[in-house]
Design a protein around this motif. Structure first.
Motif, PDB file in Angstrom:
ATOM      1  N   GLU A 189      57.592  73.715  68.595  1.00 48.64           N
ATOM      2  CA  GLU A 189      56.541  73.719  69.613  1.00 48.64           C
ATOM      3  C   GLU A 189      56.254  72.302  70.118  1.00 48.64           C
ATOM      4  N   LEU A 190      57.254  71.432  70.005  1.00 46.91           N
ATOM      5  CA  LEU A 190      57.158  70.047  70.479  1.00 46.91           C
ATOM      6  C   LEU A 190      58.107  69.855  71.655  1.00 46.91           C
ATOM      7  N   PRO A 191      57.916  68.810  72.452  1.00 38.09           N
ATOM      8  CA  PRO A 191      58.887  68.519  73.505  1.00 38.09           C
ATOM      9  C   PRO A 191      60.185  67.977  72.895  1.00 38.09           C
ATOM     10  N   ALA A 192      61.283  68.222  73.564  1.00 42.37           N
ATOM     11  CA  ALA A 192      62.590  67.791  73.053  1.00 42.37           C
ATOM     12  C   ALA A 192      62.711  66.281  72.940  1.00 42.37           C
ATOM     13  N   ASP A 193      61.910  65.541  73.720  1.00 48.97           N
ATOM     14  CA  ASP A 193      61.985  64.081  73.650  1.00 48.97           C
ATOM     15  C   ASP A 193      60.980  63.477  72.663  1.00 48.97           C
ATOM     16  N   ASP A 194      60.354  64.310  71.835  1.00 49.14           N
ATOM     17  CA  ASP A 194      59.445  63.788  70.811  1.00 49.14           C
ATOM     18  C   ASP A 194      60.224  62.867  69.880  1.00 49.14           C
ATOM     19  N   GLU A 195      59.595  61.806  69.452  1.00 48.79           N
ATOM     20  CA  GLU A 195      60.282  60.802  68.629  1.00 48.79           C
ATOM     21  C   GLU A 195      60.773  61.362  67.301  1.00 48.79           C
ATOM     22  N   ILE A 196      60.243  62.460  66.820  1.00 48.22           N
ATOM     23  CA  ILE A 196      60.709  63.040  65.556  1.00 48.22           C
ATOM     24  C   ILE A 196      62.162  63.495  65.668  1.00 48.22           C
ATOM     25  N   PHE A 197      62.602  63.788  66.908  1.00 48.92           N
ATOM     26  CA  PHE A 197      63.977  64.240  67.100  1.00 48.92           C
ATOM     27  C   PHE A 197      64.963  63.085  67.245  1.00 48.92           C
ATOM     28  N   GLU A 198      64.485  61.871  66.997  1.00 54.64           N
ATOM     29  CA  GLU A 198      65.401  60.749  66.779  1.00 54.64           C
ATOM     30  C   GLU A 198      65.957  60.831  65.366  1.00 54.64           C
ATOM     31  N   THR A 199      65.234  61.514  64.480  1.00 45.57           N
ATOM     32  CA  THR A 199      65.666  61.720  63.094  1.00 45.57           C
ATOM     33  C   THR A 199      66.354  63.066  62.927  1.00 45.57           C
ATOM     34  N   TYR A 200      65.718  64.116  63.388  1.00 44.45           N
ATOM     35  CA  TYR A 200      66.221  65.478  63.219  1.00 44.45           C
ATOM     36  C   TYR A 200      67.079  65.900  64.408  1.00 44.45           C
TER      37      TYR A 200
ATOM     38  N   LYS B 207      60.920  60.823  55.405  1.00 42.77           N
ATOM     39  CA  LYS B 207      60.628  59.477  54.915  1.00 42.77           C
ATOM     40  C   LYS B 207      60.314  59.404  53.432  1.00 42.77           C
ATOM     41  N   GLN B 208      59.635  60.393  52.906  1.00 43.01           N
ATOM     42  CA  GLN B 208      59.202  60.308  51.517  1.00 43.01           C
ATOM     43  C   GLN B 208      60.051  61.139  50.574  1.00 43.01           C
ATOM     44  N   GLN B 209      60.446  62.320  51.013  1.00 34.31           N
ATOM     45  CA  GLN B 209      61.068  63.240  50.071  1.00 34.31           C
ATOM     46  C   GLN B 209      62.598  63.234  50.118  1.00 34.31           C
ATOM     47  N   GLN B 210      63.181  63.029  51.283  1.00 36.83           N
ATOM     48  CA  GLN B 210      64.640  63.057  51.413  1.00 36.83           C
ATOM     49  C   GLN B 210      65.124  61.868  52.244  1.00 36.83           C
ATOM     50  N   PRO B 211      64.808  60.637  51.839  1.00 34.41           N
ATOM     51  CA  PRO B 211      65.125  59.486  52.684  1.00 34.41           C
ATOM     52  C   PRO B 211      66.611  59.135  52.768  1.00 34.41           C
ATOM     53  N   ASP B 212      67.429  59.664  51.873  1.00 33.43           N
ATOM     54  CA  ASP B 212      68.835  59.280  51.845  1.00 33.43           C
ATOM     55  C   ASP B 212      69.779  60.355  52.359  1.00 33.43           C
TER      56      ASP B 212
ATOM     57  N   THR C 166      82.794  72.672  46.083  1.00 32.11           N
ATOM     58  CA  THR C 166      81.540  73.422  46.003  1.00 32.11           C
ATOM     59  C   THR C 166      80.559  73.017  47.104  1.00 32.11           C
ATOM     60  N   ILE C 167      79.628  73.915  47.356  1.00 31.68           N
ATOM     61  CA  ILE C 167      78.462  73.647  48.193  1.00 31.68           C
ATOM     62  C   ILE C 167      77.249  74.100  47.387  1.00 31.68           C
ATOM     63  N   THR C 168      76.311  73.197  47.168  1.00 29.35           N
ATOM     64  CA  THR C 168      75.105  73.505  46.407  1.00 29.35           C
ATOM     65  C   THR C 168      73.891  73.443  47.329  1.00 29.35           C
ATOM     66  N   VAL C 169      73.086  74.500  47.297  1.00 26.51           N
ATOM     67  CA  VAL C 169      71.878  74.606  48.119  1.00 26.51           C
ATOM     68  C   VAL C 169      70.670  74.588  47.196  1.00 26.51           C
ATOM     69  N   GLN C 170      69.719  73.735  47.523  1.00 23.76           N
ATOM     70  CA  GLN C 170      68.446  73.696  46.802  1.00 23.76           C
ATOM     71  C   GLN C 170      67.320  73.918  47.793  1.00 23.76           C
ATOM     72  N   PHE C 171      66.352  74.718  47.392  1.00 17.64           N
ATOM     73  CA  PHE C 171      65.149  74.922  48.186  1.00 17.64           C
ATOM     74  C   PHE C 171      64.041  74.072  47.578  1.00 17.64           C
ATOM     75  N   HIS C 172      63.230  73.491  48.458  1.00 18.61           N
ATOM     76  CA  HIS C 172      62.142  72.610  48.050  1.00 18.61           C
ATOM     77  C   HIS C 172      60.839  73.124  48.636  1.00 18.61           C
ATOM     78  N   THR C 173      59.757  72.913  47.921  1.00 17.74           N
ATOM     79  CA  THR C 173      58.428  73.231  48.432  1.00 17.74           C
ATOM     80  C   THR C 173      57.949  72.100  49.345  1.00 17.74           C
ATOM     81  N   ARG C 174      56.827  72.300  49.994  1.00 16.96           N
ATOM     82  CA  ARG C 174      56.284  71.298  50.916  1.00 16.96           C
ATOM     83  C   ARG C 174      56.101  69.929  50.270  1.00 16.96           C
ATOM     84  N   ASP C 175      55.819  69.909  48.970  1.00 13.27           N
ATOM     85  CA  ASP C 175      55.624  68.628  48.297  1.00 13.27           C
ATOM     86  C   ASP C 175      56.921  68.064  47.721  1.00 13.27           C
ATOM     87  N   GLY C 176      58.052  68.658  48.079  1.00 20.00           N
ATOM     88  CA  GLY C 176      59.348  68.125  47.682  1.00 20.00           C
ATOM     89  C   GLY C 176      59.887  68.629  46.365  1.00 20.00           C
ATOM     90  N   GLN C 177      59.155  69.472  45.667  1.00 18.13           N
ATOM     91  CA  GLN C 177      59.610  69.972  44.369  1.00 18.13           C
ATOM     92  C   GLN C 177      60.749  70.972  44.547  1.00 18.13           C
TER      93      GLN C 177
END
Length: 168
Positions: A33-44, A17-22, A146-157
Motif C-alpha cells: 500500500e506504498l508508492p513504488a518509488d518509496d525509499e524502502i524499495f531501494e532495499t526490497y 536493518k536489525q534482524q536480517q542485515p546480511d 539443499t534449500i532451507t526455509v525458516q519462518f521468523h516472527t515479527r521480532d526475528g525469532q
C-alpha cells in the motif's frame, strides 16, 4: 522475503536493518500500500499486490543468484486462493528453483519437482493456523544440494518447528 504489510513500513525497515542485515536479497511479495518509488524499495525488490495501486510495480519478478533462480508474484492473478497449479506452471516456465508469493496471508512451503513454492505469510495481518504467531516472514539458505526455509516472527525469532530443508 516479506509479504502483505498493508502500510506497516516500519516492520520492513526493522527486518532489513536489525534482524536480517546480511541477506543477499530482500523480496517483497506485494500489498505494501506504498508508492513504488518509496525509499524502502531501494532495499526490497517488490511486486504489485491487489492492494497496491501504483502501476510502476511489476506483476512478476525474477532474480538470479549463483545456483538459484527466483520467481516472485503476489498471487492474486495466479488463483492462489484456490490452487497453486497456475503459479507452479509460471514458475516452471521461468525455470525457477524458488517461487515466492503472498496474497493468502497464510505461510506455507512445499516442493514440486525440485521447485520450492513459498509463501512467507503476512507480517502484519496473518490468517490461518499460524495466525497466533502474530505475523511471519521467511529466510532461505541454499547450496547446490539443499534449500532451507525458516519462518521468523515479527521480532526475528525463528519458528523452529516450521523449518524445512529440501533436497534439490
Amino acid at each position: 522475503m516479506v509479504s502483505d504489510t498493508h502500510g506497516d513500513k516500519q516492520i520492513l525497515r526493522m527486518i532489513a536493518k536489525q534482524q536480517q542485515p546480511d541477506a543477499d536479497g530482500y523480496f517483497y511479495c506485494g500489498d505494501s500500500e506504498l508508492p513504488a518509488d518509496d525509499e524502502i524499495f531501494e532495499t526490497y525488490q517488490p511486486v504489485t499486490g491487489n492492494m497496491d495501486f501504483d502501476p510502476a510495480f511489476p506483476l512478476t519478478r525474477t532474480a538470479d543468484f549463483p545456483g538459484l533462480k527466483v520467481f516472485m508474484t503476489h498471487g492474486h492473478r495466479f488463483n492462489v486462493n484456490w490452487t497453486l497449479d497456475v503459479l507452479i506452471q509460471a514458475g516452471r516456465e521461468a525455470h525457477a528453483d524458488l517461487v515466492l508469493f503472498g496474497h493468502t496471508h497464510q505461510l506455507g512451503v512445499e516442493q514440486h519437482d525440485h521447485m520450492i513454492v513459498l509463501n512467507p505469510g503476512s507480517i502484519s495481518q496473518p490468517r490461518g493456523e499460524f495466525a497466533p504467531l502474530h505475523g511471519t516472514y521467511a529466510t532461505v539458505d541454499f547450496d547446490d544440494k539443499t534449500i532451507t526455509v525458516q519462518f521468523h516472527t515479527r521480532d526475528g525469532q525463528v519458528v523452529d518447528k516450521l523449518t524445512r530443508t529440501f533436497t534439490r
